[in-house]
Motif scaffolding. Sequence first.
Motif, PDB file in Angstrom:
ATOM      1  N   UNK A   1       0.804  -1.210   0.000  1.00 11.09           N
ATOM      2  CA  UNK A   1       0.000   0.000   0.000  1.00 11.09           C
ATOM      3  C   UNK A   1       0.832   1.253   0.000  1.00 11.09           C
ATOM      4  N   UNK A   2       2.047   1.127  -0.304  1.00  7.35           N
ATOM      5  CA  UNK A   2       2.897   2.303  -0.357  1.00  7.35           C
ATOM      6  C   UNK A   2       4.206   1.977  -1.066  1.00  7.35           C
ATOM      7  N   UNK A   3       4.910   2.998  -1.375  1.00  2.00           N
ATOM      8  CA  UNK A   3       6.191   2.792  -2.025  1.00  2.00           C
ATOM      9  C   UNK A   3       7.280   2.686  -0.976  1.00  2.00           C
ATOM     10  N   UNK A   4       8.118   1.707  -1.124  1.00  2.00           N
ATOM     11  CA  UNK A   4       9.278   1.598  -0.238  1.00  2.00           C
ATOM     12  C   UNK A   4      10.394   0.924  -1.005  1.00  2.00           C
ATOM     13  N   UNK A   5      11.549   0.983  -0.433  1.00  2.00           N
ATOM     14  CA  UNK A   5      12.711   0.402  -1.089  1.00  2.00           C
ATOM     15  C   UNK A   5      12.738  -1.092  -0.782  1.00  2.00           C
TER      16      UNK A   5
END
Length: 782
Positions: free
Chosen positions: A446-450
Amino acid sequence: MALAPTSTYAAGQDSSSSSTAIKASKKMENLNLPNSLNHPPRFLSFPLKRKHEILEHQNDHPPKISLTRHPPKWEPPHCSQKQAGENGFSKVKRAWSETAISELPEPQAKVSPSHQTGIVVEVHKETCATKKPLQICQRKVEEKCCESTLASKWTPSSVTCKPLKHKRAKLGPEHGTNGPKISHEGANGGGELQNQSKAGCLTAALTSDPRVTDCGKLNPEEKMLMLEKAGHAKALVLTLVYRDGTTQLDSEQKLAPAVCGLLMLMKNDLDGRTPEDPLGQNDSLVYLKLEHTPAWAQQCTHQSREDMLLQVLSRSQLVVCYKAKDLLRTTLQFYRQDLSWKQVAGCHVQDPQVSGWLLDPANPSSCYQDLFNKHCKRPHTTPAQGTKKCQGLWELYSDMELNMISVLAAMESHRIHVDKEALKRTSDLLGTKMKQLEQEAHRAAGQIFLVTSNPQLRTVLFEKLCLQERCENKKLPKTINKQQQSTSEAAVSILIPLVYTTTLCCNPQVHKIKSTFVDGILSCMTNKNYISSTWYQTSVVTGRISAKHPNFQALPRQPLQITKKQYIQGKNETVINVELYFCQVELRLLAHLSSDPELLRIFTHPQADVFTMLASQWKGVTEAEVTSEDREHAKRIVYSVVYGAGRERLSGILGVSAEQASRFQDSFLQTYREVQAFIQRTIQQCHKQGYVLSIMGRRRTLPNINAPDWGIRMQAERQAVNFVVQGRMTVGAVFCRNSVWCISECVCNCRLIAQLHDELLYEVEDSQVEQFAGEFTTPNIS
DNA sequence: CAACTGACGCTAGG
DNA sequence: CCTAGCGTCAG
């Protein structure tokens, strides 16, 4: 580090929305994604992303490729005409089968493009399909990936992955203990000239030293005399001289410079010398230039140098060289055209580094001075002598380690040709796959992450989604050092079913394959079209051999498929590799050492799968009833027992609770009682003597064995058991026996290519395979 | 701000 | 337990 709570991946979707939302967005992904990319401000507020990552998501701004590290700056080893028997490889046992394609010709071979042959490294579609929960989603993603790659309208910048910035590339391929390689004229740009003049100054300083005779300045007669002198000298001490004026005896440099010559000390006075001035009255010091002279200056000197070196190296009297392997390999590379590896593989050059390591494998010396200080308390003993004999290590050294030096040098000089272009294509393909997986993971989270960052994944999994709360019945593994929630594959595979999605993280296996086995291999091939590992004899305490750049021993068994067709001198001759596989030597050794009747019984069935049999014995079922899970458990338990891992570690590996792991271990030890007895015997012995001995007579002292601290003492006990079991024995024995066999009359045209702990990889000519197999009778250790 | 280093986490192999 | 290697992150 804070998560941006409101950030959602797909435009208009709430992060808390359930599986349906995710599925919906997935179906539309090709449309959806570029759409969302049209709104760059959304992404700029994600603190978890790195700046260049965010930029990558903006199509109108190509990713800022920051080549922060200095570009690889080195000289490739001298490559010349292809040598007969200079082959690539194809693994038989390791299932690197069919694929085939082309190998770039040697730069100077001038083969027409249609003649290109070689290796292709290809990653199979099902490669990652080993572990069940991840496998399913993996496949799905891959299918999707292929579709979208075909239909993709993305700009190249969004498809290609991050720029290559490998450690090797940063440091240059010859960094560290890798040892220097021969300089190669004309291959470099402007730096070359500068280097040459600089080297000229340094070597001039060396050769102008009145004590040093420059072999290059001698006339043929004087050379003959010198050669004769070398032949009669009681001892020869050699060291390579590098372009910056340093030698092998100097302390390790980060960037090993190119070799420019060889310094040879001919000793006739073995007594009455002092360390301050090792040059006795009858001794002489000779400098031998080892650089390719420009064509216009080239005379017949080449031949004489070669003769001299070879005579020197293969003489029966004492020859000493610190880091002899580097010397032998350098010689091989330098005279690649005129010198067969076989001529060098039989050389016996004494190496104080090896002997010093045998004396104390746990604390190897960093440089010659270090070694000298450590082992030569009296000035009149050299490291090569000393107290070795008293400790019973002399035989081990002279029968085995000494032979190994030249064999390893020959292995290192072997080139494995690789189709660079095909590798690059594979890299791109994997890059797109990774991209796809990454987006999948972002959607699931549900989100952008590395995705390649463990801390960020941990935050997503356990702080944002709080998945640990939903699996109280299952024990989640923790990290070793900080006791945090682990983000390993085992942990994530437990979590996957809890979320209604295919993947939560980029499959680490795909990542590993791309970064290590595709891009990593590529980075080993700057300015050349082949790879050759560097083998280390003295870097492992237990006595094993290790490999680097690339690490041949850690190439995956399953996923990579490598094949090659080989052209030798225009003819299409198939050369296949025969692999000697000592089925689970270490386990065999354990059986032998412990004399456990049950374990020994297993090895009387030569064809059976050991771990399946173990599992059936242990669980009390027939072999047919053994599930792959049982087999895997048995294997892990065996390794945990053999290598001394605790139950905590085992529970982490198996993904079960510590109690369960401990029950497994106990029941294993109950079944094989003698094994337990052997372990206890070993530990007791170690307590008494302070050291342990392996079957080959290798020795490891464990100062912590009687430490008051329980943890430290336990570690020493595990190390003791590990050392005894893990020491290379069978392979080592074959190694020395075979090195002799291989180089002498040589029944077959074969060549040792790699040592993979309990396997030896040979290259054998097709017609000689049966003969080769006949020569080799598998030693039976139990 | 860039470049480097060491600690840590994970995975490949045995 | 013991390797190599890749990657992130804080200092």
